[in-house]
Design a protein around this motif. Structure first.
Motif, PDB file in Angstrom:
ATOM      1  N   ILE A 213      -2.737 -10.255   2.104  1.00  0.00           N
ATOM      2  CA  ILE A 213      -1.705 -10.086   1.092  1.00  0.00           C
ATOM      3  C   ILE A 213      -2.139  -9.031   0.074  1.00  0.00           C
ATOM      4  O   ILE A 213      -1.391  -8.099  -0.234  1.00  0.00           O
ATOM      5  CB  ILE A 213      -1.404 -11.420   0.381  1.00  0.00           C
ATOM      6  CG1 ILE A 213      -0.829 -12.440   1.384  1.00  0.00           C
ATOM      7  CG2 ILE A 213      -0.426 -11.204  -0.781  1.00  0.00           C
ATOM      8  CD1 ILE A 213      -0.640 -13.826   0.808  1.00  0.00           C
ATOM      9  N   LEU A 214      -3.363  -9.152  -0.420  1.00  0.00           N
ATOM     10  CA  LEU A 214      -3.842  -8.259  -1.474  1.00  0.00           C
ATOM     11  C   LEU A 214      -4.174  -6.857  -0.973  1.00  0.00           C
ATOM     12  O   LEU A 214      -3.802  -5.853  -1.594  1.00  0.00           O
ATOM     13  CB  LEU A 214      -5.071  -8.867  -2.152  1.00  0.00           C
ATOM     14  CG  LEU A 214      -4.844 -10.084  -3.046  1.00  0.00           C
ATOM     15  CD1 LEU A 214      -6.162 -10.564  -3.630  1.00  0.00           C
ATOM     16  CD2 LEU A 214      -3.855  -9.757  -4.154  1.00  0.00           C
ATOM     17  N   ALA A 215      -4.908  -6.766   0.131  1.00  0.00           N
ATOM     18  CA  ALA A 215      -5.367  -5.456   0.607  1.00  0.00           C
ATOM     19  C   ALA A 215      -4.215  -4.492   0.902  1.00  0.00           C
ATOM     20  O   ALA A 215      -4.272  -3.323   0.483  1.00  0.00           O
ATOM     21  CB  ALA A 215      -6.269  -5.624   1.831  1.00  0.00           C
ATOM     22  N   PRO A 216      -3.151  -4.912   1.615  1.00  0.00           N
ATOM     23  CA  PRO A 216      -2.052  -3.969   1.853  1.00  0.00           C
ATOM     24  C   PRO A 216      -1.367  -3.511   0.572  1.00  0.00           C
ATOM     25  O   PRO A 216      -0.989  -2.340   0.449  1.00  0.00           O
ATOM     26  CB  PRO A 216      -1.090  -4.772   2.741  1.00  0.00           C
ATOM     27  CG  PRO A 216      -1.950  -5.783   3.421  1.00  0.00           C
ATOM     28  CD  PRO A 216      -2.970  -6.158   2.388  1.00  0.00           C
ATOM     29  N   ILE A 217      -1.190  -4.415  -0.387  1.00  0.00           N
ATOM     30  CA  ILE A 217      -0.526  -4.038  -1.635  1.00  0.00           C
ATOM     31  C   ILE A 217      -1.375  -3.019  -2.397  1.00  0.00           C
ATOM     32  O   ILE A 217      -0.875  -1.984  -2.859  1.00  0.00           O
ATOM     33  CB  ILE A 217      -0.258  -5.279  -2.502  1.00  0.00           C
ATOM     34  CG1 ILE A 217       0.788  -6.176  -1.816  1.00  0.00           C
ATOM     35  CG2 ILE A 217       0.227  -4.870  -3.893  1.00  0.00           C
ATOM     36  CD1 ILE A 217       1.024  -7.495  -2.519  1.00  0.00           C
ATOM     37  N   ILE A 218      -2.677  -3.280  -2.511  1.00  0.00           N
ATOM     38  CA  ILE A 218      -3.564  -2.358  -3.213  1.00  0.00           C
ATOM     39  C   ILE A 218      -3.631  -1.012  -2.480  1.00  0.00           C
ATOM     40  O   ILE A 218      -3.578   0.062  -3.095  1.00  0.00           O
ATOM     41  CB  ILE A 218      -4.968  -2.962  -3.362  1.00  0.00           C
ATOM     42  CG1 ILE A 218      -4.916  -4.208  -4.248  1.00  0.00           C
ATOM     43  CG2 ILE A 218      -5.942  -1.937  -3.947  1.00  0.00           C
ATOM     44  CD1 ILE A 218      -6.221  -4.973  -4.305  1.00  0.00           C
ATOM     45  N   GLY A 219      -3.733  -1.058  -1.163  1.00  0.00           N
ATOM     46  CA  GLY A 219      -3.786   0.180  -0.379  1.00  0.00           C
ATOM     47  C   GLY A 219      -2.527   1.014  -0.540  1.00  0.00           C
ATOM     48  O   GLY A 219      -2.608   2.247  -0.677  1.00  0.00           O
ATOM     49  N   ALA A 220      -1.362   0.364  -0.549  1.00  0.00           N
ATOM     50  CA  ALA A 220      -0.100   1.089  -0.714  1.00  0.00           C
ATOM     51  C   ALA A 220       0.006   1.708  -2.106  1.00  0.00           C
ATOM     52  O   ALA A 220       0.468   2.844  -2.265  1.00  0.00           O
ATOM     53  CB  ALA A 220       1.074   0.147  -0.457  1.00  0.00           C
ATOM     54  N   LEU A 221      -0.432   0.976  -3.124  1.00  0.00           N
ATOM     55  CA  LEU A 221      -0.402   1.504  -4.487  1.00  0.00           C
ATOM     56  C   LEU A 221      -1.346   2.702  -4.646  1.00  0.00           C
ATOM     57  O   LEU A 221      -1.009   3.684  -5.309  1.00  0.00           O
ATOM     58  CB  LEU A 221      -0.776   0.408  -5.486  1.00  0.00           C
ATOM     59  CG  LEU A 221       0.205  -0.766  -5.614  1.00  0.00           C
ATOM     60  CD1 LEU A 221      -0.329  -1.800  -6.592  1.00  0.00           C
ATOM     61  CD2 LEU A 221       1.589  -0.276  -6.053  1.00  0.00           C
ATOM     62  N   LEU A 222      -2.507   2.624  -4.016  1.00  0.00           N
ATOM     63  CA  LEU A 222      -3.445   3.741  -4.066  1.00  0.00           C
ATOM     64  C   LEU A 222      -2.878   4.984  -3.382  1.00  0.00           C
ATOM     65  O   LEU A 222      -3.143   6.114  -3.802  1.00  0.00           O
ATOM     66  CB  LEU A 222      -4.777   3.354  -3.424  1.00  0.00           C
ATOM     67  CG  LEU A 222      -5.638   2.357  -4.203  1.00  0.00           C
ATOM     68  CD1 LEU A 222      -6.872   1.974  -3.400  1.00  0.00           C
ATOM     69  CD2 LEU A 222      -6.043   2.942  -5.557  1.00  0.00           C
ATOM     70  N   ALA A 223      -2.077   4.777  -2.346  1.00  0.00           N
ATOM     71  CA  ALA A 223      -1.439   5.914  -1.672  1.00  0.00           C
ATOM     72  C   ALA A 223      -0.476   6.620  -2.616  1.00  0.00           C
ATOM     73  O   ALA A 223      -0.391   7.854  -2.632  1.00  0.00           O
ATOM     74  CB  ALA A 223      -0.716   5.440  -0.420  1.00  0.00           C
ATOM     75  N   VAL A 224       0.247   5.852  -3.413  1.00  0.00           N
ATOM     76  CA  VAL A 224       1.161   6.445  -4.388  1.00  0.00           C
ATOM     77  C   VAL A 224       0.379   7.231  -5.435  1.00  0.00           C
ATOM     78  O   VAL A 224       0.759   8.345  -5.814  1.00  0.00           O
ATOM     79  CB  VAL A 224       2.017   5.356  -5.068  1.00  0.00           C
ATOM     80  CG1 VAL A 224       2.849   5.947  -6.199  1.00  0.00           C
ATOM     81  CG2 VAL A 224       2.922   4.672  -4.054  1.00  0.00           C
ATOM     82  N   VAL A 225      -0.725   6.658  -5.905  1.00  0.00           N
ATOM     83  CA  VAL A 225      -1.568   7.346  -6.889  1.00  0.00           C
ATOM     84  C   VAL A 225      -2.078   8.660  -6.325  1.00  0.00           C
ATOM     85  O   VAL A 225      -2.060   9.703  -6.998  1.00  0.00           O
ATOM     86  CB  VAL A 225      -2.745   6.443  -7.318  1.00  0.00           C
ATOM     87  CG1 VAL A 225      -3.732   7.224  -8.180  1.00  0.00           C
ATOM     88  CG2 VAL A 225      -2.240   5.216  -8.068  1.00  0.00           C
ATOM     89  N   SER A 226      -2.521   8.649  -5.085  1.00  0.00           N
ATOM     90  CA  SER A 226      -3.040   9.875  -4.470  1.00  0.00           C
ATOM     91  C   SER A 226      -1.940  10.909  -4.315  1.00  0.00           C
ATOM     92  O   SER A 226      -2.182  12.115  -4.468  1.00  0.00           O
ATOM     93  CB  SER A 226      -3.679   9.559  -3.116  1.00  0.00           C
ATOM     94  OG  SER A 226      -2.693   9.264  -2.147  1.00  0.00           O
TER      95      SER A 226
END
Length: 221
Positions: free
Chosen positions: A194-207
């Motif tokens: 649950i946590l890892a995909p959400i954090i990974g997706a948010l980091l993609a937006v930041v990048s």
């Protein structure tokens, strides 16, 4: 309501076909459907559902993607809970159907890592990062539409399922992990899916903001 129904149907198809392939592989001990076949199934069903529903709902089918689009200011935060509920209902109904059709299965495509949890967490985070990075750069606004969107997104799902499937099952999608976990009873390590995909997706937006600062958060990134 058309958007929410589309998200439910699309997520249902995604989970039914993807975890269904894993279930068939499980009950036949891989005799009729190999790991490669499972990965191809995931890629093709993602591609098909993007073409089917991209113009209607945006073809998110993934709470992490929906949250990331809202974070990127391409999608209304007010719509996020409705989309997530629709996605979870579609995924849950798909897992229930697999439970009815394949009662001898133990996992129903549940995501259980073959490595220690923190390594699985990092891998799932990176997988979702690459997935969302692809999505945000081929989508229009919050919609995954166009000829190349389906090919690119389906292709990255296939690629990641191919090499990471044996390690973490390559979830990249909280709804995809929650539904089989509830039906199979295998709730261990669900938190990381649950946590890892959400954090990974948010980091993609930041990048995306870092490398495309002038237009990453407008209607066409």
């Amino acid at each position: 309501m058309k958007k929410y129904i589309s998200e439910s149907i699309g997520t249902f198809a995604l989970i039914f076909c993807g975890t269904g392939a894993m279930t068939v592989s499980e009950i036949t001990n891989g005799a009729d459907l190999t790991h490669t076949g499972v990965a191809i199934t995931w890629g093709l069903i993602v591609m098909a559902m993007i073409y089917a529903f991209g113009e209607i709902s945006g073809a998110h089918f993934n709470p992490a993607v929906t949250i990331a689009f809202a974070f990127a200011k391409r999608f209304s935060w007010q719509e996020v809970p409705k989309y997530v509920i629709a996605q979870l209902l579609g995924a849950l109904f798909a897992s229930i159907m697999l439970w009815i059709l394949f009662p001898t299965s133990e996992f129903y495509g549940a995501t259980l890592p073959s490595v220690v949890p923190w390594r699985a967490f990092v891998l799932e985070l990176l997988l979702t990062f690459f997935l969302m990075l692809t999505i945000i750069n081929v989508s229009t606004g919050s919609k995954e539409v166009g000829i190349m969107a389906g090919i690119a997104i389906g292709g990255i799902v296939l690629l990641e399922a191919m090499f990471a499937g044996p390690i973490t099952k390559a979830s990249m999608n909280p709804a995809r992990s929650i539904a089989p976990a509830l039906i199979s009873g295998h709730l261990e390590h669900l938190w990381l899916y649950i946590l890892a995909p959400i954090i990974g997706a948010l980091l993609a937006v930041v990048s995306c903001k870092l490398v495309k600062d002038d237009n990453c958060c407008d209607e066409k990134c």
